[in-house]
Scaffold this active site. Structure first.
Site, PDB file in Angstrom:
ATOM      1  N   ARG A 141     -58.994  -5.003 -46.892  1.00  0.00           N
ATOM      2  CA  ARG A 141     -58.995  -6.748 -45.903  1.00  0.00           C
ATOM      3  C   ARG A 141     -59.912  -7.127 -44.952  1.00  0.00           C
ATOM      4  O   ARG A 141     -59.769  -8.127 -44.430  1.00  0.00           O
ATOM      5  CB  ARG A 141     -58.050  -6.513 -45.083  1.00  0.00           C
ATOM      6  CG  ARG A 141     -56.857  -7.247 -46.440  1.00  0.00           C
ATOM      7  CD  ARG A 141     -54.927  -6.719 -45.305  1.00  0.00           C
ATOM      8  NE  ARG A 141     -54.206  -7.828 -45.438  1.00  0.00           N
ATOM      9  CZ  ARG A 141     -53.268  -7.206 -46.179  1.00  0.00           C
ATOM     10  NH1 ARG A 141     -53.103  -6.208 -47.077  1.00  0.00           N
ATOM     11  NH2 ARG A 141     -51.999  -7.679 -46.727  1.00  0.00           N
ATOM     12  N   ARG A 163     -38.959  -8.047 -45.907  1.00  0.00           N
ATOM     13  CA  ARG A 163     -39.054  -7.640 -45.378  1.00  0.00           C
ATOM     14  C   ARG A 163     -39.489  -8.560 -43.964  1.00  0.00           C
ATOM     15  O   ARG A 163     -39.646  -9.408 -44.189  1.00  0.00           O
ATOM     16  CB  ARG A 163     -40.620  -7.739 -45.814  1.00  0.00           C
ATOM     17  CG  ARG A 163     -41.055  -6.834 -47.070  1.00  0.00           C
ATOM     18  CD  ARG A 163     -42.545  -6.793 -47.720  1.00  0.00           C
ATOM     19  NE  ARG A 163     -43.746  -7.284 -46.872  1.00  0.00           N
ATOM     20  CZ  ARG A 163     -45.029  -6.910 -47.282  1.00  0.00           C
ATOM     21  NH1 ARG A 163     -44.661  -6.567 -48.554  1.00  0.00           N
ATOM     22  NH2 ARG A 163     -45.999  -7.004 -46.670  1.00  0.00           N
ATOM     23  N   LYS A 207     -50.598  -9.530 -56.005  1.00  0.00           N
ATOM     24  CA  LYS A 207     -51.575  -8.224 -56.538  1.00  0.00           C
ATOM     25  C   LYS A 207     -50.084  -7.302 -56.716  1.00  0.00           C
ATOM     26  O   LYS A 207     -50.524  -6.304 -57.641  1.00  0.00           O
ATOM     27  CB  LYS A 207     -52.634  -7.351 -55.401  1.00  0.00           C
ATOM     28  CG  LYS A 207     -53.267  -9.267 -54.734  1.00  0.00           C
ATOM     29  CD  LYS A 207     -53.924  -8.511 -53.571  1.00  0.00           C
ATOM     30  CE  LYS A 207     -53.229  -8.679 -52.345  1.00  0.00           C
ATOM     31  NZ  LYS A 207     -52.342  -9.612 -51.665  1.00  0.00           N
ATOM     32  N   ARG A 218     -39.710 -13.921 -51.650  1.00  0.00           N
ATOM     33  CA  ARG A 218     -39.878 -11.824 -52.244  1.00  0.00           C
ATOM     34  C   ARG A 218     -38.925 -11.235 -51.442  1.00  0.00           C
ATOM     35  O   ARG A 218     -38.420 -11.327 -50.274  1.00  0.00           O
ATOM     36  CB  ARG A 218     -40.930 -11.689 -51.618  1.00  0.00           C
ATOM     37  CG  ARG A 218     -41.339 -10.406 -52.332  1.00  0.00           C
ATOM     38  CD  ARG A 218     -42.650 -10.098 -51.629  1.00  0.00           C
ATOM     39  NE  ARG A 218     -43.277 -10.237 -50.096  1.00  0.00           N
ATOM     40  CZ  ARG A 218     -44.519  -9.877 -50.246  1.00  0.00           C
ATOM     41  NH1 ARG A 218     -45.619  -9.183 -51.145  1.00  0.00           N
ATOM     42  NH2 ARG A 218     -44.886  -9.630 -49.016  1.00  0.00           N
ATOM     43  N   ARG A 259     -50.538 -14.564 -41.043  1.00  0.00           N
ATOM     44  CA  ARG A 259     -50.789 -13.620 -42.426  1.00  0.00           C
ATOM     45  C   ARG A 259     -51.996 -14.500 -42.995  1.00  0.00           C
ATOM     46  O   ARG A 259     -52.968 -14.011 -43.405  1.00  0.00           O
ATOM     47  CB  ARG A 259     -50.247 -13.140 -43.370  1.00  0.00           C
ATOM     48  CG  ARG A 259     -49.351 -11.877 -42.443  1.00  0.00           C
ATOM     49  CD  ARG A 259     -47.525 -11.790 -42.981  1.00  0.00           C
ATOM     50  NE  ARG A 259     -47.857 -11.064 -44.523  1.00  0.00           N
ATOM     51  CZ  ARG A 259     -46.664 -10.934 -44.760  1.00  0.00           C
ATOM     52  NH1 ARG A 259     -45.627 -12.073 -44.995  1.00  0.00           N
ATOM     53  NH2 ARG A 259     -47.375 -10.567 -46.115  1.00  0.00           N
TER      54      ARG A 259
HETATM   55  P1  AMP Z   1     -49.101  -6.155 -46.994  1.00  0.00           P
HETATM   56  O1  AMP Z   1     -48.125  -5.183 -48.532  1.00  0.00           O
HETATM   57  O2  AMP Z   1     -50.093  -5.425 -48.410  1.00  0.00           O
HETATM   58  O3  AMP Z   1     -48.703  -7.680 -47.500  1.00  0.00           O
HETATM   59  O4  AMP Z   1     -49.258  -5.621 -45.702  1.00  0.00           O
HETATM   60  C1  AMP Z   1     -48.432  -6.145 -45.000  1.00  0.00           C
HETATM   61  C2  AMP Z   1     -48.962  -5.849 -43.959  1.00  0.00           C
HETATM   62  O5  AMP Z   1     -49.316  -4.390 -43.510  1.00  0.00           O
HETATM   63  C3  AMP Z   1     -50.488  -6.556 -43.117  1.00  0.00           C
HETATM   64  O6  AMP Z   1     -49.763  -7.697 -42.520  1.00  0.00           O
HETATM   65  C4  AMP Z   1     -51.251  -5.733 -42.885  1.00  0.00           C
HETATM   66  O7  AMP Z   1     -50.577  -5.832 -41.021  1.00  0.00           O
HETATM   67  C5  AMP Z   1     -50.768  -4.593 -42.949  1.00  0.00           C
HETATM   68  N1  AMP Z   1     -52.380  -3.490 -43.699  1.00  0.00           N
HETATM   69  C6  AMP Z   1     -51.693  -3.886 -45.322  1.00  0.00           C
HETATM   70  N2  AMP Z   1     -53.075  -3.699 -45.709  1.00  0.00           N
HETATM   71  C7  AMP Z   1     -53.742  -3.202 -44.851  1.00  0.00           C
HETATM   72  C8  AMP Z   1     -55.439  -3.367 -44.510  1.00  0.00           C
HETATM   73  N3  AMP Z   1     -56.314  -3.167 -46.036  1.00  0.00           N
HETATM   74  N4  AMP Z   1     -56.031  -3.840 -43.257  1.00  0.00           N
HETATM   75  C9  AMP Z   1     -55.086  -4.364 -42.057  1.00  0.00           C
HETATM   76  N5  AMP Z   1     -54.014  -3.684 -41.919  1.00  0.00           N
HETATM   77  C10 AMP Z   1     -52.795  -3.783 -43.129  1.00  0.00           C
END
Ligand code: AMP
Length: 221
Positions: free
Chosen positions: A89, A161, A13, A128, A172
């Site tokens: 999400r 990360r 994404k 990554r 996740r």
């Molecule tokens: P991402 O960078 O999109 O993989 O997000 C990393 C982490 O941020 C996720 O594993 C969640 O802990 C948190 N996170 C990101 N977006 C959301 C969301 N829309 N709702 C809840 N937690 C989020």
């Protein structure tokens, strides 16, 4: 144009959004980036939500929705549109997003479901790497930086990360399957869902998506 990017962690994404946001002249809103900025800045919200991210869980809906609401109401008048990456999400967030947009007289045009298989996303996530300064994405095997550990774009430090370790990735993926995947149906019911095969690599996914956007423009005209 208002776009929602849906897909498992590692589906690509962020890579797709980065590749097309300038071409579409659109705001790219990544809740993951917003959340990491709060944590890095040591803000009150950052301190409150750090544990959710580090454990691979989800930050509470109301916290994330408030972030999105703030971003949208601050920028809606410029008419540029949005590409939401990593939001919604949960089903509650999907309903909230519709409401936030409606308040600003906006609505989603396309929800792109980036369908990726488990072995592909696991390989992508474990390899990554990200630039600490500018957020540029790399992969140890598929897209390494020219100089190990240094960002090609800004010279910043490249890091892994904390949630891209195997144990947290597993959590996740479970959270994704239980809470996020079902919202595909929300957009299907609204007739807004489009699907691409996200196993095929960044260039192919980008081309497929631009084709989808061109066709949906034709349909609207
Ligand atoms: P991402 O960078 O999109 O993989 O997000 C990393 C982490 O941020 C996720 O594993 C969640 O802990 C948190 N996170 C990101 N977006 C959301 C969301 N829309 N709702 C809840 N937690 C989020």
């Amino acid at each position: 144009m208002i776009i929602v990017l849906l897909g498992a962690p590692g589906a690509g994404k962020g890579t797709l959004a980065t590749a097309i946001k300038d071409q579409l002249d659109i705001h790219h809103i990544s809740t993951g980036d917003l959340i990491r900025a709060e944590i890095k800045g040591g803000t009150a919200i950052g301190l409150e939500i750090k544990r959710f991210v580090e454990s691979g869980g989800l930050v509470p809906d109301e916290v994330v929705t408030r972030m999105i609401e703030g971003k949208v109401s601050a920028t809606a008048s410029d008419g540029k549109g949005y590409m939401f990456d990593g939001f919604p999400r949960t089903s509650a967030q999907a309903v909230d997003l519709d409401k936030v947009l409606a308040k600003n007289k906006l609505a989603i045009d396309v929800a792109l479901y980036m369908e990726a298989s488990l072995d592909v996303v696991l390989l992508r996530l474990t390899g990554r790497r990200v630039c600490r300064a500018c957020g540029a994405l790399y992969h140890l095997k598929n897209m390494p930086p020219k100089k190990a550990g240094i960002c090609d774009k800004c010279g910043g430090e490249i890091y892994q990360r904390t949630d891209d370790n195997e144990e947290t990735i597993k959590k996740r993926m479970t959270v994704y399957n239980e809470s996020t995947k079902p919202i595909v149906d929300h957009y299907k019911a609204q007739g807004k869902l489009q699907t691409v095969n996200a196993d095929t690599g960044a260039e192919h996914v980008k081309a497929a998506f631009l084709k989808i956007l061109a066709v949906s423009h034709v349909k609207k005209a």
